[in-house]
Motif scaffolding. Structure first.
Motif, mmCIF file in Angstrom:
data_model
loop_
_atom_site.group_PDB
_atom_site.id
_atom_site.type_symbol
_atom_site.label_atom_id
_atom_site.label_comp_id
_atom_site.label_asym_id
_atom_site.label_seq_id
_atom_site.Cartn_x
_atom_site.Cartn_y
_atom_site.Cartn_z
ATOM 1 N N ASP A 15 -38.269 -50.460 41.527
ATOM 2 C CA ASP A 15 -36.855 -50.864 41.550
ATOM 3 C C ASP A 15 -36.568 -52.189 40.834
ATOM 4 O O ASP A 15 -35.852 -53.051 41.369
ATOM 5 C CB ASP A 15 -36.343 -50.960 42.993
ATOM 6 C CG ASP A 15 -36.586 -49.685 43.768
ATOM 7 O OD1 ASP A 15 -36.461 -48.600 43.159
ATOM 8 O OD2 ASP A 15 -36.923 -49.767 44.965
ATOM 9 N N ILE A 16 -37.125 -52.354 39.648
ATOM 10 C CA ILE A 16 -36.868 -53.589 38.894
ATOM 11 C C ILE A 16 -35.424 -53.580 38.379
ATOM 12 O O ILE A 16 -34.957 -52.586 37.808
ATOM 13 C CB ILE A 16 -37.850 -53.718 37.703
ATOM 14 C CG1 ILE A 16 -39.290 -53.853 38.209
ATOM 15 C CG2 ILE A 16 -37.474 -54.902 36.814
ATOM 16 C CD1 ILE A 16 -40.338 -53.837 37.101
ATOM 17 N N LYS A 17 -34.756 -54.696 38.583
ATOM 18 C CA LYS A 17 -33.384 -54.837 38.069
ATOM 19 C C LYS A 17 -33.384 -55.901 36.973
ATOM 20 O O LYS A 17 -33.872 -57.017 37.185
ATOM 21 C CB LYS A 17 -32.437 -55.284 39.179
ATOM 22 C CG LYS A 17 -32.112 -54.199 40.170
ATOM 23 C CD LYS A 17 -31.022 -54.716 41.095
ATOM 24 C CE LYS A 17 -30.886 -53.819 42.309
ATOM 25 N NZ LYS A 17 -30.255 -54.522 43.419
ATOM 26 N N VAL A 18 -32.804 -55.558 35.832
ATOM 27 C CA VAL A 18 -32.785 -56.470 34.684
ATOM 28 C C VAL A 18 -31.342 -56.698 34.267
ATOM 29 O O VAL A 18 -30.615 -55.738 33.990
ATOM 30 C CB VAL A 18 -33.551 -55.873 33.479
ATOM 31 C CG1 VAL A 18 -33.708 -56.911 32.380
ATOM 32 C CG2 VAL A 18 -34.900 -55.331 33.903
ATOM 33 N N MET A 48 -27.754 -57.486 26.282
ATOM 34 C CA MET A 48 -28.371 -56.682 25.211
ATOM 35 C C MET A 48 -29.033 -55.459 25.841
ATOM 36 O O MET A 48 -30.258 -55.364 25.927
ATOM 37 C CB MET A 48 -29.387 -57.534 24.475
ATOM 38 C CG MET A 48 -28.843 -58.931 24.226
ATOM 39 S SD MET A 48 -29.913 -59.953 23.275
ATOM 40 C CE MET A 48 -29.168 -59.683 21.693
ATOM 41 N N VAL A 49 -28.204 -54.517 26.254
ATOM 42 C CA VAL A 49 -28.738 -53.401 27.045
ATOM 43 C C VAL A 49 -29.619 -52.466 26.215
ATOM 44 O O VAL A 49 -30.576 -51.889 26.734
ATOM 45 C CB VAL A 49 -27.618 -52.600 27.760
ATOM 46 C CG1 VAL A 49 -26.927 -53.436 28.802
ATOM 47 C CG2 VAL A 49 -26.625 -52.054 26.776
ATOM 48 N N ASN A 50 -29.328 -52.314 24.951
ATOM 49 C CA ASN A 50 -30.121 -51.388 24.126
ATOM 50 C C ASN A 50 -31.514 -51.943 23.837
ATOM 51 O O ASN A 50 -32.508 -51.222 23.903
ATOM 52 C CB ASN A 50 -29.389 -51.051 22.829
ATOM 53 C CG ASN A 50 -28.122 -50.269 23.116
ATOM 54 O OD1 ASN A 50 -28.103 -49.418 24.009
ATOM 55 N ND2 ASN A 50 -27.059 -50.576 22.393
ATOM 56 N N ILE A 51 -31.578 -53.231 23.506
ATOM 57 C CA ILE A 51 -32.883 -53.869 23.280
ATOM 58 C C ILE A 51 -33.692 -53.797 24.580
ATOM 59 O O ILE A 51 -34.886 -53.481 24.577
ATOM 60 C CB ILE A 51 -32.705 -55.330 22.812
ATOM 61 C CG1 ILE A 51 -32.145 -55.345 21.384
ATOM 62 C CG2 ILE A 51 -34.024 -56.103 22.898
ATOM 63 C CD1 ILE A 51 -31.796 -56.737 20.861
ATOM 64 N N ILE A 72 -28.509 -54.035 34.300
ATOM 65 C CA ILE A 72 -27.175 -54.468 34.711
ATOM 66 C C ILE A 72 -26.539 -55.205 33.548
ATOM 67 O O ILE A 72 -27.012 -56.257 33.125
ATOM 68 C CB ILE A 72 -27.257 -55.390 35.946
ATOM 69 C CG1 ILE A 72 -27.887 -54.615 37.116
ATOM 70 C CG2 ILE A 72 -25.876 -55.924 36.321
ATOM 71 C CD1 ILE A 72 -28.273 -55.482 38.290
ATOM 72 N N LYS A 73 -25.473 -54.613 33.000
ATOM 73 C CA LYS A 73 -24.822 -55.200 31.827
ATOM 74 C C LYS A 73 -23.947 -56.376 32.229
ATOM 75 O O LYS A 73 -23.067 -56.247 33.081
ATOM 76 C CB LYS A 73 -23.987 -54.121 31.136
ATOM 77 C CG LYS A 73 -22.935 -54.617 30.194
ATOM 78 C CD LYS A 73 -23.429 -54.739 28.783
ATOM 79 C CE LYS A 73 -22.347 -55.304 27.867
ATOM 80 N NZ LYS A 73 -22.759 -55.486 26.496
ATOM 81 N N LEU A 74 -24.197 -57.535 31.614
ATOM 82 C CA LEU A 74 -23.336 -58.696 31.790
ATOM 83 C C LEU A 74 -22.827 -59.134 30.421
ATOM 84 O O LEU A 74 -23.378 -58.740 29.395
ATOM 85 C CB LEU A 74 -24.105 -59.849 32.455
ATOM 86 C CG LEU A 74 -24.597 -59.632 33.897
ATOM 87 C CD1 LEU A 74 -25.418 -60.832 34.360
ATOM 88 C CD2 LEU A 74 -23.431 -59.393 34.848
ATOM 89 N N ILE A 107 -34.056 -61.413 33.503
ATOM 90 C CA ILE A 107 -33.022 -61.247 32.480
ATOM 91 C C ILE A 107 -33.677 -61.002 31.128
ATOM 92 O O ILE A 107 -34.840 -61.373 30.914
ATOM 93 C CB ILE A 107 -32.098 -62.491 32.372
ATOM 94 C CG1 ILE A 107 -32.896 -63.748 31.977
ATOM 95 C CG2 ILE A 107 -31.351 -62.722 33.672
ATOM 96 C CD1 ILE A 107 -32.019 -64.953 31.635
ATOM 97 N N VAL A 108 -32.933 -60.358 30.253
ATOM 98 C CA VAL A 108 -33.324 -60.306 28.843
ATOM 99 C C VAL A 108 -32.207 -61.032 28.115
ATOM 100 O O VAL A 108 -31.046 -60.628 28.184
ATOM 101 C CB VAL A 108 -33.469 -58.852 28.339
ATOM 102 C CG1 VAL A 108 -33.606 -58.836 26.817
ATOM 103 C CG2 VAL A 108 -34.674 -58.186 28.993
#
Ligand code: PRP
Length: 208
Positions: free
Chosen positions: A106-109, A113-116, A131-133, A149-150
């Motif tokens: 259940d990793i949440k990121v 940059m959702v595609n990368i 999770i798109k921010l 985060i990425v």
């Protein structure tokens, strides 16, 4: 006549400075104007995320945009030249001292940059919730919205000041000169001419 899409802010300023060096002329947008007409170029001032869109749809023949944005958007444009500016990384950040454990369930990121992000974890066959921010990404792990985060890291100051650190680099980014595929055929000479001139400036800088 070439139409050139530039992203508002530092990259537009730096790109116009390159044109000034090449042509020995002054290139500056007037106050709030979004179009700058010169004898050989029409410059458009657009949002960073919109540069490739203008070029892809041939509303601009060429443009200047970060590789991170190009990779994220995946629009089919020609990447002509690395301008060796705006160098930054796209990296995974976690709270200080935490380790990247891809076996954790259940990793949440959180990322803009959702595609990368999606590609990175898919390549490692790890299923994560993305999770798109739209900004202030560093906040997400601090208040428990995400485990990591990425995000773009330039100086690293934002992560540091928020108690985060890079645990993995995903890619290095810099600013690229891009071209529309049709323009590259129909205006090939003009595009290659400005490409050559900009390339000379970049090469001279690299040597200096
Ligand atoms: C970017 C990025 C980081 C920061 C990194 O945000 O999302 O927050 O810059 O730079 P640093 O490593 O030099 O501190 P941006 O300024 O684009 O704002 P945003 O959070 O609204 O996307």
């Amino acid at each position: 006549m070439l139409t050139v899409a530039l992203p508002k802010g530092r990259i537009a300023k730096e790109t116009l400075e390159i044109f000034e060096r090449i042509f020995g002329d002054s290139f500056a947008f007037n106050d709030r104007k979004l179009i700058l007409d010169t004898p050989n170029f029409r410059f458009l001032l657009v949002r960073n995320q919109d540069v490739a869109t203008y070029v892809y749809h041939q509303a601009a023949d060429i443009g200047v945009v970060g590789l991170d944005t190009l990779e994220e958007q995946g629009l089919d444009v020609i990447r002509l030249l690395d301008l060796k500016r705006g160098i930054c990384k796209v990296a995974i950040g976690m709270r200080n001292g935490e380790k990247l454990d891809l076996n954790k369930p259940d990793i949440k990121v959180a990322s803009k940059m959702v595609n990368i992000t999606k590609r990175y974890f898919e390549q490692r066959a790890v299923s994560v919730e993305i999770i798109k921010l739209y900004g202030s990404i560093e906040l997400a792990p601090l208040i428990g919205l995400a485990d990591m985060i990425v995000d773009v890291v330039e100086t690293g100051a934002t992560m540091k000041q928020n108690g985060l650190e890079v645990v993995e680099d995903i890619m290095t980014s810099s600013t690229y000169l891009i071209a529309n595929k049709n323009s590259y055929i129909t205006k090939k000479n003009e595009i290659l001419d400005i490409y050559e001139k900009i390339n000379q400036v970049i090469k001279a800088e690299q040597k200096a």
